[in-house]
Design a protein around this motif. Structure first.
Motif, PDB file in Angstrom:
ATOM      1  N   GLU A   5     -17.571   9.557 -12.452  1.00 44.10           N
ATOM      2  CA  GLU A   5     -16.774  10.483 -11.636  1.00 44.10           C
ATOM      3  C   GLU A   5     -15.551   9.806 -11.025  1.00 44.10           C
ATOM      4  OE1 GLU A   5     -16.900  13.825 -11.249  1.00 44.10           O
ATOM      5  OE2 GLU A   5     -18.423  13.742 -12.804  1.00 44.10           O
ATOM      6  N   ALA A   6     -15.704   8.582 -10.535  1.00 39.88           N
ATOM      7  CA  ALA A   6     -14.575   7.862  -9.935  1.00 39.88           C
ATOM      8  C   ALA A   6     -13.496   7.592 -10.978  1.00 39.88           C
ATOM      9  CB  ALA A   6     -15.050   6.559  -9.298  1.00 39.88           C
ATOM     10  N   THR A   9     -11.665  10.867 -11.727  1.00 34.21           N
ATOM     11  CA  THR A   9     -10.752  11.187 -10.629  1.00 34.21           C
ATOM     12  C   THR A   9      -9.498  10.339 -10.716  1.00 34.21           C
ATOM     13  OG1 THR A   9     -12.577  11.878  -9.218  1.00 34.21           O
ATOM     14  CG2 THR A   9     -10.521  11.270  -8.115  1.00 34.21           C
ATOM     15  N   LYS A  10      -9.673   9.043 -10.966  1.00 39.34           N
ATOM     16  CA  LYS A  10      -8.528   8.125 -11.092  1.00 39.34           C
ATOM     17  C   LYS A  10      -7.644   8.544 -12.273  1.00 39.34           C
ATOM     18  CE  LYS A  10      -6.440   4.066 -10.418  1.00 39.34           C
ATOM     19  NZ  LYS A  10      -6.240   3.265  -9.251  1.00 39.34           N
ATOM     20  N   SER A  13      -5.615  11.580 -11.535  1.00 37.93           N
ATOM     21  CA  SER A  13      -4.543  11.349 -10.559  1.00 37.93           C
ATOM     22  C   SER A  13      -3.257  10.883 -11.250  1.00 37.93           C
ATOM     23  CB  SER A  13      -4.978  10.316  -9.509  1.00 37.93           C
ATOM     24  OG  SER A  13      -4.975   9.000 -10.049  1.00 37.93           O
TER      25      SER A  13
END
Length: 97
Positions: A5-6, A9-10, A13
């Motif tokens: 998930e991280a 998200t990155k 972005s």
């Protein structure tokens, strides 16, 4: 590369796209064609993130790679092509775990 998930998200972005959900009907077919990856779609087509490997070092970055383009105006049909780097590089070292 399957992203956590991280990492998703990155990536989002820096790259405007949508993530295909694991249960999306097309994901199974994409995995047969391209392997185990997190798949992204945008107005141009289908993408994955590939690690940028440096011999003798742990990969710290990944690059968004284009795998297929929309072949109709309604974005309903994809046409695959040779993987093409997009130049969008995502730093992953801080978020691998």
């Amino acid at each position: 590369m399957k992203l956590n998930e991280a990492q998703i998200t990155k990536t989002l972005s820096r790259f405007r796209a949508q993530v295909l959900a694991e249960d999306h009907p097309a994901v199974a077919q994409f995995r047969e064609l391209f392997g185990q990856h997190t798949f992204f779609l945008d107005a141009r087509g289908l993408y994955i993130l590939e690690l940028l490997e440096v011999p003798g070092m742990e990969a710290e970055e990944g690059e968004v790679i284009s795998l297929a383009d929309w072949s109709d105006t309604d974005s309903n049909k994809l046409t695959t092509h040779q993987p093409e780097p997009t130049g969008v590089v995502i730093r992953l070292k801080e978020i691998r775990h």
